[in-house]
Design a protein around this motif. Structure first.
Motif, short mmCIF file in Angstrom:
data_model
loop_
_atom_site.label_atom_id
_atom_site.label_comp_id
_atom_site.label_asym_id
_atom_site.label_seq_id
_atom_site.Cartn_x
_atom_site.Cartn_y
_atom_site.Cartn_z
N ARG A 170 -0.75 0.95 -9.30
CA ARG A 170 -1.28 -0.41 -9.45
C ARG A 170 -0.37 -1.25 -10.34
O ARG A 170 -0.16 -2.44 -10.09
CB ARG A 170 -2.69 -0.35 -10.04
CG ARG A 170 -3.42 -1.69 -10.05
CD ARG A 170 -4.74 -1.55 -10.78
NE ARG A 170 -4.52 -1.22 -12.18
CZ ARG A 170 -5.41 -0.60 -12.94
NH1 ARG A 170 -6.57 -0.22 -12.44
NH2 ARG A 170 -5.15 -0.34 -14.21
N THR B 6 -1.35 -0.59 -4.00
CA THR B 6 -2.67 0.03 -3.87
C THR B 6 -2.49 1.43 -3.30
O THR B 6 -1.91 1.61 -2.23
CB THR B 6 -3.57 -0.80 -2.94
OG1 THR B 6 -3.74 -2.10 -3.50
CG2 THR B 6 -4.92 -0.13 -2.77
N THR C 212 0.84 -1.20 0.00
CA THR C 212 0.00 0.00 0.00
C THR C 212 0.88 1.25 0.00
O THR C 212 1.92 1.29 0.65
CB THR C 212 -0.91 0.00 1.25
OG1 THR C 212 -1.57 -1.26 1.34
CG2 THR C 212 -1.96 1.09 1.15
#
Length: 823
Positions: A735, A740, A718
């Motif tokens: 991505r 993310t 992330t």
């Protein structure tokens, strides 16, 4: 071509350099669903075929899969060597690129989220094409439509038919294409309602109205169709004609002159050859238009019978009458021309009556209509262009037969098998040609070839879902991938998809030429045979051809405003993507990852709003005055949180002890860019301030700094962007690196803890805490899934540090039954 994102010189150098393999690798730039077919295509001006290819993790540079290329014939595309690179067996989500020697493909992702938001995205173009009130312009156009023409008794009479959509860059309006667009959107919603959101009002302006945007858009079209069919025996087929073709201008400043003052002509459906000037079309009846009216009305009635029963009753009555009118006068109703012999040359009509009857069966439950549908369907087993590999302009339209789909899925078992076999035969005809092509593309490259690609991909997907037959699954994937970059030119054919990719930036559009704005979401016409292009009049390229190296095959494509044959977006082609994209998005949604999340610009700003979990996040670059305080409060309260630091922060030896303690405590440690670059313009968010290579290098260096600090790259999932500011391109690029992108939940306002007393937007810590409390009390779902940002350090000028109130925040969260968690 997006010149800021994919530097063509790299490709040309690959052709001219001394790498181990010269050429290009074409991929689906949107990416691939984990369990789907995944194939890229290698093209080279040399004859030698590489012996192997590698799939490489974009973030770490490590090879994760190796495969053998499948030899293909590149000569149809002007390349001596071609191969298909199949890596379907690799299913691990992440960001990757393909490599042959030193040649690398664009980065892409394998993820269940690659199609998220795409079904709604193409509605941007549909709203842009609205006639009457146009939300893109925030102005109205063609408000005096129109004057009836070619009617035996009413010619010259005014009729209010304002509304609907402009067909393309011209401002003509056809029932032919508009009714099909309505049917395509309604069918997509019926099959995949969960793919659609509510982000716009009925008038197309931003906001929500409790209605999925796809239904708002379809109803805009339905309302116009009702105006064009004011009574059972009166139908109109068209507004304006080719006198419209006078060059680029905005619709609210249309200067086309029809000799009718401010009005435009509205063509009555006569069922006979039609044209007000020297040229006539070859109309033979009314059934194609009447059938399209009936199909759109019946499909809409079935959807609205619960939410708006009175409207549904009206639509059912109109659908029945339109169907009977079509049956009474069989034949095709073509569009009309005036200046030149150019019109939509639709010759078939039985498919329109078939779909109309099938939709009436669905809406009424009367088996008579099912029998009618089967009768008309058997008269045209295969959509002719699929069998013949040729067609005049819109000769066989719609480009796929949804009536066959209804009968294959909903008829009795024997009948369903017949129509499933017909669908299969059309695919078999296409595949017989496609199997010789490295891109598995077997459609004729006539005008609007992308519409044919979409139709074939849609038919293949529906056939597979109805029957379970996997025979054409790879071709289905190839057709889909063609639209998003796995084609000789390496470009997506949808403007703006993906945001960080190579897509048309010079569409043949007045919005581009006059306003410098793009037709986001629009599907462009697509490649045409070189022989067609060379014989067209009025084409003049306005830019150097960035794709010149790939124009030596059987078809050409130009990202140029001057090429109306390959780069003009069309309304009906765009609408026809609705089922394909919503179905792919629905397939990805089967995963439970990030369920019920809210996204802004492609980044997650709120996790599952149905769960009472909240996410405390902390970001830092060059300040760390609150690190010890935050770590102690989290440890004392047994709370897990997420920390996003720049490469400079990780490299700073003064921060080493804090990083170790946070890792020991089980906190998430993630990237925040290496040098805290500003990626996107503050005022024009869609404008990038970094290239893709600069972004990639910056984030990779951030990861290297994390690895040096003892955090393995495999643990990094992330990413929070620097300045908490980004756009869709940055989210897409993240991505494609396997990350993310997340950001704080708007409205909570704790992110304003960086402000100092001299700033106009300064908020004290007490105010920030109260903002958080008020958000929890007043917003739907309270703080469920919210991402609460607190900066690890702030300016020395701010003495009132909000992180000092972290314990109070945690107490409030737990008191209200929220569970703080980490990513």
């Amino acid at each position: 071509m997006n010149r800021y994102l994919f530097i063509l010189s790299f490709l040309l150098l690959a052709f001219a350099g001394t790498t181990q393999a010269r050429g290009v690798i074409r991929v689906n730039q949107l990416g691939y669903l984990p369990d789907d077919i995944k194939v890229a295509v290698f093209l080279s001006p040399e004859g030698d075929l590489p012996q192997e290819f590698e799939l490489v993790n974009s973030l770490t540079g490590k090879t994760v899969y190796m495969g053998q290329p499948e030899l293909a014939d590149g000569k149809p595309w002007g390349m001596p060597s071609a191969a298909r690179l199949n890596f379907s067996s690799y299913t691990r989500p992440g960001g990757y690129f393909l490599r042959i020697g030193k040649l690398e493909s664009p980065q892409f992702s394998i993820s269940e989220h690659v199609y998220d938001g795409t079904a709604d995205y193409i509605l941007k173009y549909m709203r842009q094409q609205r006639c009457g009130f146009n939300p893109f312009l925030d102005d109205s156009c063609h408000t005096h439509d129109g004057i009836i023409v070619d009617h035996p008794t009413r010619s010259g009479e005014f009729i209010n038919v304002t509304g609907g959509w402009h067909d393309a860059t011209d401002y003509l309006q056809y029932v032919t294409t508009s009714a099909n667009a309505v049917a395509q959107m309604l069918f997509a919603y019926r099959e995949n309602p969960e793919a659609y959101g509510d982000h716009y009002k009925a008038n197309g302006l931003p906001g929500s109205n409790g209605v999925p945007d796809i239904l708002d858009e379809a109803r805009w079209g339905i309302n116009w169709l009702l105006k064009m069919n004011p009574s059972d025996d009166v139908m109109f087929n068209q507004i304006a004609d080719d006198r419209d073709h006078i060059g680029f201008r905005l619709p609210d400043k249309d200067t086309a002159n029809y000799g009718l003052g401010k009005c435009r002509p509205v063509y009555f459906v006569t069922g006979k050859p039609q044209g007000l000037g020297e040229f006539k079309n070859r109309t033979t009846g009314v059934a194609s238009t009447a059938g399209k009216f009936a199909s759109a009305f019946a499909l809409a009635a079935d959807i609205y019978k619960k939410s708006d029963p009175a409207f549904a009753d009206t639509l059912i009555r109109k659908a029945k009458a339109a169907f009977q009118f079509g049956v009474s006068e069989p034949g095709a109703c073509q569009t009309a021309c005036y200046v030149s012999p150019y019109f939509y040359e639709e010759d078939n009509y039985v498919d329109d009556l078939e779909l109309a009857a099938a939709a009436l069966n669905e809406a009424t439950g009367k088996k008579k209509y099912l029998q009618d549908a089967a009768y008309w369907g058997k008269l045209e087993p295969v959509t002719p262009w699929m069998e013949l590999n040729r067609a005049r302009h819109y000769q066989f339209y719609p480009f796929m037969n949804l009536g066959h789909v209804y009968l294959a899925a909903h008829g009795d078992s024997a009948q369903a098998k017949v129509f499933a076999a017909d669908l299969k035969q059309g695919l078999a005809d296409i595949y017989a040609r496609a199997k010789k092509d490295p891109f598995l593309i077997g459609i004729p490259f006539i005008w609007c070839s992308n519409n044919l690609v979409t139709a074939a991909a849609t038919q293949a997907r529906l056939y597979r879902q109805i029957t379970g037959d996997q025979t054409y699954r790879e071709m289905e994937a190839a057709l889909r991938d063609w639209l998003f970059g796995c084609n000789p030119w390496g470009t997506s054919m949808v403007v703006g998809l993906p945001a960080g990719g190579d897509y048309p930036v010079n569409p043949h559009s007045s919005y581009k030429v006059i306003l410098g704005k793009l037709t986001y979401g629009g599907l462009v016409d697509g490649p045409v045979y070189t022989s067609i292009y060379n014989n067209l009049r009025g084409i003049r390229l306005l830019h150097d051809d960035d794709y010149a190296a790939f124009q030596n095959g059987r078809a050409v494509y130009h990202d140029d405003e001057g090429d109306y044959s390959t780069n003009e977006p069309t309304m009906d082609g765009t609408a026809s993507l609705s089922y394909l994209l919503s179905s792919l998005q629905k397939e990805g949604m089967k995963s439970k990852t990030y369920e019920n999340v809210k996204k802004v610009q492609g980044g997650i700003v709120r996790m599952d709003s149905l769960e009472s979990t909240v996410y405390l996040v902390f970001s830092a670059h060059d300040t760390n005055d609150g690190g010890k305080t935050i770590e102690k409060i989290l440890r004392r309260n047994h709370v897990k949180a997420s920390f996003f630091f720049t490469g400079d922060f990780y490299r700073n030896p003064d921060n080493r002890k804090l990083i170790v303690r946070l890792r020991e405590d089980g906190q998430y440690l993630g990237p925040h860019s290496d040098k805290h670059l500003l990626y996107a313009d503050w005022t024009q968010r869609d404008s990038l301030l970094v290239t893709r290579d600069e972004f990639t290098d910056d984030l990779r260096n951030n990861i290297k700094a994390m690895e040096a600090a003892g955090i393995p790259a495999k643990e990094v999932t992330t990413f929070m962007p620097p300045y908490e500011w980004y756009n869709r391109a940055i989210a897409d690029w993240s991505r494609d690196l396997g990350l993310t992108l997340v950001n704080f939940t708007p409205g909570i306002r704790t992110n304003a803890d960086y402000t100092t007393p001299d700033m106009k937007n300064y908020r004290s810590s007490d105010q920030l805490y109260n903002d958080l409390v008020q958000f929890e009390k007043t917003k739907p779902g309270g703080l469920n899934g919210c991402i609460i940002l607190i900066h690890l350090g702030t300016s020395p000028d701010r003495k009132d540090k909000f992180y000092d109130q972290l314990g109070k925040v945690i107490h409030f969260l737990k008191e209200n039954n929220y569970q703080p968690n980490r990513f």
